[in-house]
Write a protein that holds these residues in place. Structure first.
Motif, PDB file in Angstrom:
ATOM      1  N   LEU B 186      16.300-100.666  25.067  1.00 21.76           N
ATOM      2  CA  LEU B 186      17.167-100.723  26.253  1.00 21.76           C
ATOM      3  C   LEU B 186      17.700 -99.331  26.577  1.00 21.76           C
ATOM      4  O   LEU B 186      17.653 -98.877  27.726  1.00 21.76           O
ATOM      5  CB  LEU B 186      18.336-101.655  25.940  1.00 21.76           C
ATOM      6  CG  LEU B 186      19.276-102.075  27.065  1.00 21.76           C
ATOM      7  CD1 LEU B 186      18.515-102.930  28.059  1.00 21.76           C
ATOM      8  CD2 LEU B 186      20.454-102.878  26.496  1.00 21.76           C
ATOM      9  N   LEU B 187      18.208 -98.657  25.558  1.00 25.84           N
ATOM     10  CA  LEU B 187      18.796 -97.335  25.769  1.00 25.84           C
ATOM     11  C   LEU B 187      17.729 -96.324  26.179  1.00 25.84           C
ATOM     12  O   LEU B 187      17.939 -95.512  27.077  1.00 25.84           O
ATOM     13  CB  LEU B 187      19.486 -96.873  24.485  1.00 25.84           C
ATOM     14  CG  LEU B 187      20.131 -95.490  24.550  1.00 25.84           C
ATOM     15  CD1 LEU B 187      21.268 -95.472  25.561  1.00 25.84           C
ATOM     16  CD2 LEU B 187      20.639 -95.071  23.178  1.00 25.84           C
ATOM     17  N   VAL B 188      16.587 -96.375  25.526  1.00 23.36           N
ATOM     18  CA  VAL B 188      15.548 -95.377  25.801  1.00 23.36           C
ATOM     19  C   VAL B 188      14.890 -95.634  27.153  1.00 23.36           C
ATOM     20  O   VAL B 188      14.758 -94.723  27.966  1.00 23.36           O
ATOM     21  CB  VAL B 188      14.502 -95.338  24.668  1.00 23.36           C
ATOM     22  CG1 VAL B 188      13.321 -94.452  25.055  1.00 23.36           C
ATOM     23  CG2 VAL B 188      15.145 -94.846  23.377  1.00 23.36           C
ATOM     24  N   ASN B 189      14.523 -96.888  27.407  1.00 19.00           N
ATOM     25  CA  ASN B 189      13.714 -97.161  28.603  1.00 19.00           C
ATOM     26  C   ASN B 189      14.473 -97.768  29.774  1.00 19.00           C
ATOM     27  O   ASN B 189      13.958 -97.802  30.890  1.00 19.00           O
ATOM     28  CB  ASN B 189      12.542 -98.067  28.230  1.00 19.00           C
ATOM     29  CG  ASN B 189      11.583 -97.351  27.314  1.00 19.00           C
ATOM     30  OD1 ASN B 189      11.219 -96.207  27.563  1.00 19.00           O
ATOM     31  ND2 ASN B 189      11.201 -98.008  26.222  1.00 19.00           N
ATOM     32  N   GLY B 190      15.684 -98.271  29.524  1.00 21.45           N
ATOM     33  CA  GLY B 190      16.421 -98.894  30.607  1.00 21.45           C
ATOM     34  C   GLY B 190      15.828-100.234  30.988  1.00 21.45           C
ATOM     35  O   GLY B 190      14.890-100.708  30.344  1.00 21.45           O
ATOM     36  N   ILE B 191      16.362-100.829  32.052  1.00 21.36           N
ATOM     37  CA  ILE B 191      15.902-102.162  32.420  1.00 21.36           C
ATOM     38  C   ILE B 191      15.083-102.152  33.716  1.00 21.36           C
ATOM     39  O   ILE B 191      14.587-103.185  34.137  1.00 21.36           O
ATOM     40  CB  ILE B 191      17.096-103.150  32.577  1.00 21.36           C
ATOM     41  CG1 ILE B 191      18.056-102.669  33.664  1.00 21.36           C
ATOM     42  CG2 ILE B 191      17.821-103.314  31.259  1.00 21.36           C
ATOM     43  CD1 ILE B 191      19.191-103.646  33.942  1.00 21.36           C
TER      44      ILE B 191
END
Lengths: 198, 198
Positions: B186-191
């Protein structure tokens, strides 16, 4: 012609809120609220069982106003990402306002701790559901791709809650907006550096 | 030949930790620790000023072991994203272990609240700095692109802290790993849904 019960309850709330904010909760009596309402003390007790009950109703109404404001802002925002941002900004501004209300009431609110905590727990659940709802609509729209909506919603709600205390005390609305812009971008785009755009 | 002071202090810590875990803190006396160490009570007081002091030293040592474990795991991980994941997983496992240590000590640890809270505040600062360090290296490597490292680090630390209580109590290590995988992603790639990869 007697006014309907609900209308009188509302008028009492407005009066109580005004007196609480002006003199502080501990220095306002049911007697004074009754006098200000031009009604007998026993009539007042017919609507609210005591100052604690009245205080609770005042706070619940504040909470309700805050929720309506948040929901209107989320509704107005166009894209799922904009809705997330609108949620965060309005939620933080509402907390800041609520902190001001507490200051105005000049009460040692720890005396009301159990009650405040119950309101807070209700809000926490509402927050996770609201964020989850925005995420779910984003997935349905094809804007978002999320492994676990529940986990993501709890992470967002937890981070927002963790920031709120410091922000309400030390930040202006502009600073809050700027930080929320960054956080919304963080959640939507992540931190991976990439050449292509979504 | 007398053993060096530091070595004896370490041996006392090991003994105290063992007795605390076996009988519970409130039921262990300085006398018993001295007896187990085969040293006079006054000699023991030469090294630690009392049970509270000793308990504090035991916990600080636990905290130090936990930090070393976390740092080793972060060091071992190859990419910045892997380091974030390793940090989160080892931090959560350490909290779970720490919760077990508290259960073993069977102490009403609220008695030590001020002291525990100080340790906790130290850890909170350490956490933000550690996460910020990982993010900073990721930016330097060209792996990450981050608007505010400080804000991002605080958001990550806040979310992790918010999850820890429920996770330590109700989740297995496997479940914790699975959730941390999702959060790191989630933090690295986002939503945001995108066709291209980073």
């Amino acid at each position: 012609v007697s006014r309907p019960r609900q209308e009188i309850r509302e008028a009492i709330l407005t009066t109580a809120r005004k007196l609480f904010a002006r003199y502080g909760i501990s220095r306002v009596t049911m007697n004074e609220i009754a006098r200000e309402m031009r009604m007998g003390k026993s009539s007042l007790y017919h609507y609210y069982s005591g100052k604690e009950d009245l205080f609770q109703a005042v706070l619940e109404k504040e909470a309700q106003i805050f929720r309506s404001r948040i929901e209107a802002a989320v509704e107005e925002a166009s894209s799922p990402a904009e809705k997330l941002r609108a949620y965060g900004i309005n939620r933080m501004k509402s907390i800041k306002d609520l902190a001001n209300v507490f200051v105005a009431f000049r009460d040692d609110y720890l005396r009301h701790y159990a009650f405040i905590r119950r309101l807070r727990e209700q809000y926490d659940r509402y927050e996770v559901e609201t964020v989850a709802g925005i995420l779910r609509r984003g997935v349905a729209d094809g804007a978002f791709s999320i492994a676990s909506i529940e986990l993501t919603a709890v992470a967002v709600a937890t981070a927002l809650k963790g920031f709120e205390y410091d922000w309400a005390i030390s930040m202006t609305e502009e600073e809050i907006e700027r930080n929320l812009d960054m956080l919304a971008d963080l959640l939507v785009n992540g931190i991976a550096r990439r050449e292509c755009s979504p």
